[in-house]
Motif scaffolding. Sequence first.
Motif, PDB file in Angstrom:
ATOM      1  N   TYR A  47       0.836  -1.197   0.000  1.00 20.16           N
ATOM      2  CA  TYR A  47       0.000   0.000   0.000  1.00 20.16           C
ATOM      3  C   TYR A  47       0.875   1.252   0.000  1.00 20.16           C
ATOM      4  O   TYR A  47       1.753   1.402   0.856  1.00 20.16           O
ATOM      5  CB  TYR A  47      -0.898   0.035   1.239  1.00 20.16           C
ATOM      6  CG  TYR A  47      -1.908  -1.085   1.303  1.00 20.16           C
ATOM      7  CD1 TYR A  47      -3.177  -0.953   0.740  1.00 20.16           C
ATOM      8  CD2 TYR A  47      -1.584  -2.292   1.932  1.00 20.16           C
ATOM      9  CE1 TYR A  47      -4.102  -1.986   0.800  1.00 20.16           C
ATOM     10  CE2 TYR A  47      -2.510  -3.336   1.994  1.00 20.16           C
ATOM     11  CZ  TYR A  47      -3.761  -3.171   1.422  1.00 20.16           C
ATOM     12  OH  TYR A  47      -4.672  -4.202   1.476  1.00 20.16           O
ATOM     13  N   GLU A  63      -5.138   4.427   7.877  1.00 22.84           N
ATOM     14  CA  GLU A  63      -5.494   4.463   6.450  1.00 22.84           C
ATOM     15  C   GLU A  63      -5.471   3.074   5.833  1.00 22.84           C
ATOM     16  O   GLU A  63      -6.416   2.656   5.159  1.00 22.84           O
ATOM     17  CB  GLU A  63      -4.534   5.375   5.686  1.00 22.84           C
ATOM     18  CG  GLU A  63      -4.817   5.383   4.182  1.00 22.84           C
ATOM     19  CD  GLU A  63      -3.730   6.033   3.354  1.00 22.84           C
ATOM     20  OE1 GLU A  63      -3.466   5.551   2.235  1.00 22.84           O
ATOM     21  OE2 GLU A  63      -3.141   7.031   3.819  1.00 22.84           O
ATOM     22  N   ARG A  67      -8.543   0.761   4.349  1.00 23.06           N
ATOM     23  CA  ARG A  67      -8.596   0.360   2.938  1.00 23.06           C
ATOM     24  C   ARG A  67      -8.699  -1.154   2.802  1.00 23.06           C
ATOM     25  O   ARG A  67      -9.372  -1.672   1.918  1.00 23.06           O
ATOM     26  CB  ARG A  67      -7.357   0.884   2.206  1.00 23.06           C
ATOM     27  CG  ARG A  67      -7.395   2.383   1.963  1.00 23.06           C
ATOM     28  CD  ARG A  67      -6.041   2.938   1.579  1.00 23.06           C
ATOM     29  NE  ARG A  67      -5.515   2.333   0.349  1.00 23.06           N
ATOM     30  CZ  ARG A  67      -4.290   2.573  -0.120  1.00 23.06           C
ATOM     31  NH1 ARG A  67      -3.472   3.374   0.548  1.00 23.06           N
ATOM     32  NH2 ARG A  67      -3.890   2.003  -1.236  1.00 23.06           N
TER      33      ARG A  67
END
Length: 234
Positions: A47, A63, A67
């Motif tokens: 990521y 985050e 996700r």
Amino acid sequence: LQEKLKLNKLPYTIELFDNSNISGTDAVAGCVVYKGMKPSKKDYRRYNIKTVTGPDDYASMKEVVGRRYRRFAAGYEGDEKDGGQALPDLIITDGGIGQMNIVREVVEDELGLQIPIAGLAKDDRHRTNELLFGFPPRTVQLKAESELFRLLTQMQDEVHRYAITFHREKRSKHALHSELNDIKGIGPKAAETLLKAFKSVKRIREAAMSPDRRHEITEALGNAKGRIIIDYFT
């Protein structure tokens, strides 16, 4: 592991997360997946951190975990990109109580998912030190010489390796592209073509400086752009 954590379900699928950055630059994260306590590398995911400025491990973890699991909260059983993955039986964070709390905020409070969350903390010498579990998190007693402790240490080392390797690749690619793109007349596409052919700027420079190898550059880019590269490095 099921007995130590008093889990209702066998933790067959375990997902571990780790962040990697240097002073907040080129921030990335990695998720590694273990099935039956063995790495399932086809399920690993990388990521790029998109919403965080500066070195903020908590915000980066928030985050990435969001996700990773948000699609499940929306009612999906995995999408094509993630290989149809189902929810893991256990999440392990690389870090202590702070990281565990961030993951819990996202998984349980925000997304309403029920996934057990553990943490692997390290000592001052950056060695795996303890397994944390529960709410509030408490230390799970494990003997350092036990098979389980050894396996958990290997898992923590693996997610760290995966994240930092991705970070190094990104940082290296960023640096290489910057140098090539500084050359007037060489755009991103030409820079990418050169890097694919030579793998590094060092090798491009070596070819440019060798009269017997300059043809390799012109063959890759054509005469006009090839001459620009040769002139730049010589």
